[in-house]
Every structure is written in structure tokens, then in C-alpha cells.
Design a protein around this motif. Sequence first.
Motif, short mmCIF file in Angstrom:
data_model
loop_
_atom_site.label_atom_id
_atom_site.label_comp_id
_atom_site.label_asym_id
_atom_site.label_seq_id
_atom_site.Cartn_x
_atom_site.Cartn_y
_atom_site.Cartn_z
N ASP A 143 0.90 -1.27 0.30
CA ASP A 143 -0.14 -0.13 0.03
C ASP A 143 0.98 1.31 0.11
O ASP A 143 0.13 2.33 -0.02
N ASP A 144 2.23 1.05 -0.04
CA ASP A 144 3.13 2.24 -0.12
C ASP A 144 3.10 3.07 -1.26
O ASP A 144 3.35 2.22 -2.31
N PRO A 145 3.10 4.40 -1.24
CA PRO A 145 2.71 5.16 -2.61
C PRO A 145 3.98 5.09 -3.37
O PRO A 145 3.79 4.98 -4.75
N GLU A 146 5.09 4.95 -2.71
CA GLU A 146 6.40 4.91 -3.56
C GLU A 146 7.00 3.53 -3.68
O GLU A 146 7.65 3.56 -4.94
N ARG A 147 6.86 2.66 -2.95
CA ARG A 147 7.30 1.33 -3.06
C ARG A 147 6.60 0.22 -3.22
O ARG A 147 6.69 -0.92 -3.64
N GLY A 148 5.17 0.48 -3.22
CA GLY A 148 4.20 -0.75 -3.28
C GLY A 148 4.06 -1.46 -4.45
O GLY A 148 3.84 -2.69 -4.48
N THR A 149 4.58 -0.82 -5.58
CA THR A 149 4.49 -1.39 -6.91
C THR A 149 5.56 -2.63 -6.74
O THR A 149 5.30 -3.41 -7.52
#
Length: 193
Positions: free
Chosen positions: A105-111
Motif C-alpha cells: 500500500d506504500d505510494p512510493e514502493r508498493g509496486t
Amino acid sequence: ESVLVCAPTGTGKTLVADWVVEKALSEGKEVIFTAPIKALSNQKFRDYRTLFGEEKVGLVTGDLVIRRDAPCRVMTTEILRNILLLGEELPNLAAVIIDEIHFLDDPERGTTWEELLIYLSPEVQVVGLSATLANQEEFASWLESVRGRPVRVVEEHRRAVPLSFRIASREGGLLDPEDMRGFHKGWQRKHGE
């Protein structure tokens, strides 16, 4: 089956991971433990080296590569994602343990977490660990659709180690809330509103 283990800190999530590692090693299979940061990877590497023996455990982070071909490898999540994107074969891989799976769910690392879960072979068991994953059933449903295999959710809500709250100030130091109320009333009398 794959599993999401959602429980407060100190309630045994790590024991589930340790059991999965022990099972894979006893069956002559490989297992990967991923953590979101190098410090956690390094700590888990030391723990597993002590538990399972130096020759069975490797570490792969951006800084270090130790026994890259060991049957149990500890690495950052980005490293495993990169291995998968490069198309490296992992034919003997039984399970991947993903510590702090809520980072999806992290905007920077979630992908990174999302790509790892998508590109990982469907035959590989996924064990996701989190103390803070709020939407477990929804997440499990998504994971089932992506992986094409059942995902169980295991939840524990009781805390093995109770939380205690403290409030800090320069003048009063670290106080429990009741003591802070008394300190604050005295401070207000002395210094005004």
C-alpha cells in the motif's frame, strides 16, 4: 496454501515464517525471506544462520551478497522483484515469506510488492506477514485472483506485549498520561494559559 498472517508485534508471526523455512529445508527445497529494508534483512540473516546453519542461509541485498545459492536466502523485496523481472529461474523454490506485506500500500514502493506477487510462479507458496494490514480479506481475495490459488487469512488481535502510553515534554520528561495531566496543571499555574 498461501497465507496472510496478521497479528500484533510479539504474537508469533515470525514462528510461522521459521516453520515454513524449516519445512522447505527439510524437504530439500529452497525458500526466500524478503524484508522491506536492509537492516531487517541483515537481522533475519543472522537469526536464520544461527537457527539453520551458516551453509544453508544466504543474504542478497544491494550492499552484500553472501551465499547467493544457499537454499534459504534472505533479501530485500526489491532484489527478489528484480530477480523475477530478469527472468531468473527458481525451479526449486517452495515458498516466499514477505515480511511487512502491507508495504504493498506504500505510494512510493508498493509496486515492488505488487510486481513480486504477480511475477512469482503460482506454484510458490506466499506467506505474508503484517502487524498493520487492515483489509486482510480484501487483500487475500486480490492475492487469490492474481496467484490463482487459495489464500488463507490468519488473524490475532490480542497483544502478547501490552502497549503503554507515555507523553514527553522538555520540562516534564517522559510521563504516563495521568502524571502528565498533573504536571501540565502545575505548569499552567506557573506559566499561564
